[in-house]
Design a protein around this motif. Sequence first.
Motif, short mmCIF file in Angstrom:
data_model
loop_
_atom_site.label_atom_id
_atom_site.label_comp_id
_atom_site.label_asym_id
_atom_site.label_seq_id
_atom_site.Cartn_x
_atom_site.Cartn_y
_atom_site.Cartn_z
N THR A 83 0.90 -1.11 0.11
CA THR A 83 0.01 0.08 -0.06
C THR A 83 0.95 1.14 0.07
O THR A 83 1.75 1.37 0.87
CB THR A 83 -1.00 -0.09 1.29
N LEU A 84 0.95 2.06 -1.33
CA LEU A 84 1.87 3.06 -1.28
C LEU A 84 1.47 4.28 -0.76
O LEU A 84 2.19 5.13 -0.33
CB LEU A 84 2.16 3.14 -2.63
N ALA A 85 0.18 4.67 -0.50
CA ALA A 85 -0.21 5.73 0.07
C ALA A 85 -1.82 5.63 0.37
O ALA A 85 -2.64 5.12 -0.20
CB ALA A 85 -0.26 6.90 -0.90
N THR A 86 -2.03 6.39 1.66
CA THR A 86 -3.55 6.25 1.94
C THR A 86 -3.95 7.72 2.66
O THR A 86 -3.32 8.59 2.30
CB THR A 86 -3.49 5.38 3.23
N GLY A 87 -5.03 7.88 3.10
CA GLY A 87 -5.45 8.98 3.76
C GLY A 87 -4.50 9.51 4.67
O GLY A 87 -4.58 10.53 4.90
N ARG A 88 -3.99 8.64 5.37
CA ARG A 88 -2.87 9.17 6.40
C ARG A 88 -1.84 9.77 5.95
O ARG A 88 -1.01 10.62 6.55
CB ARG A 88 -2.43 7.81 7.05
N ASP A 89 -1.49 9.60 4.58
CA ASP A 89 -0.33 10.27 3.84
C ASP A 89 -0.95 11.83 3.17
O ASP A 89 -0.26 12.32 2.44
CB ASP A 89 0.22 9.54 2.89
N GLY A 90 -2.06 12.15 3.42
CA GLY A 90 -2.79 13.10 2.83
C GLY A 90 -3.55 12.89 1.58
O GLY A 90 -4.11 13.70 1.09
N MET A 91 -3.41 11.62 1.07
CA MET A 91 -4.12 11.16 -0.20
C MET A 91 -5.66 11.21 0.24
O MET A 91 -6.23 10.77 0.96
CB MET A 91 -3.99 9.79 -0.31
N TRP A 92 -6.26 11.97 -0.79
CA TRP A 92 -7.63 12.00 -1.03
C TRP A 92 -8.40 11.92 -2.29
O TRP A 92 -7.99 12.80 -3.26
CB TRP A 92 -7.98 13.37 -0.29
N SER A 93 -8.99 10.95 -2.57
CA SER A 93 -9.68 10.70 -3.71
C SER A 93 -8.59 10.82 -5.07
O SER A 93 -8.97 11.40 -5.82
CB SER A 93 -11.04 11.64 -3.88
N PRO A 94 -8.05 9.78 -5.04
CA PRO A 94 -6.92 9.66 -6.24
C PRO A 94 -7.63 9.41 -7.43
O PRO A 94 -8.60 8.70 -7.63
CB PRO A 94 -5.89 8.76 -5.87
N ARG A 95 -7.37 9.95 -8.56
CA ARG A 95 -7.86 9.87 -9.95
C ARG A 95 -7.01 9.41 -10.89
O ARG A 95 -7.30 8.89 -11.89
CB ARG A 95 -8.82 11.11 -10.18
N SER A 96 -5.68 9.71 -10.92
CA SER A 96 -4.67 9.37 -11.85
C SER A 96 -3.37 8.91 -11.16
O SER A 96 -3.26 9.57 -10.24
CB SER A 96 -4.45 10.31 -12.97
N VAL A 97 -2.66 8.06 -11.69
CA VAL A 97 -1.28 7.73 -11.05
C VAL A 97 -0.15 7.36 -12.18
O VAL A 97 -0.81 6.94 -13.28
CB VAL A 97 -1.50 6.50 -10.07
N CYS A 98 0.86 7.74 -12.00
CA CYS A 98 1.92 7.33 -13.01
C CYS A 98 3.25 7.27 -12.18
O CYS A 98 3.33 7.94 -11.13
CB CYS A 98 2.24 8.16 -13.98
N TYR A 99 4.29 6.61 -12.52
CA TYR A 99 5.32 6.44 -12.09
C TYR A 99 6.61 7.08 -12.99
O TYR A 99 6.59 6.65 -14.23
CB TYR A 99 5.71 4.82 -11.86
N SER A 100 7.27 7.80 -12.41
CA SER A 100 8.53 8.43 -13.34
C SER A 100 9.94 7.62 -13.02
O SER A 100 10.24 8.18 -11.74
CB SER A 100 8.64 10.04 -13.09
#
Length: 124
Positions: free
Chosen positions: A84-101
């Motif tokens: 689990t890379l990120a959650t609401g505890r990390d400030g994540m709120w309603s993610p809609r897109s993700v990419c890795y650079s």
Amino acid sequence: MLLRFAVGRCAVSPTGDKLYITSNSQRKLLTLAMDGTLLATFEDHKLRWPCSLHVTPAGQVLVCGGLSSTILQVDWEGRRKLATLATGRDGMWSPRSVCYSSTTSSIIVGTQGLIGDIMVFRVE
């Protein structure tokens, strides 16, 4: 074989032999062969409304849980959660897109908000 389900987003593996599909209505990540054969189904209680995904050059799958406010990392087979890379505890709120650079070794997440935010997480 004809599979019917609501498709959220899709992505192709780096080798071109797999198709990953998010199914919002089923709360699943589906992995298909290029001929449409279902290879794997991934479900997790932390993955509510899987709305977007990205496949890294190494073949790991990053999936946004839009309603669960999570980013999960799934193995290249689409069978098991690696992290689990990120959650609401990390400030994540309603993610809609993700990419890795790979250039910056960062995961970039677009979130839904009043004006929308972009979050960047460094990966070691």
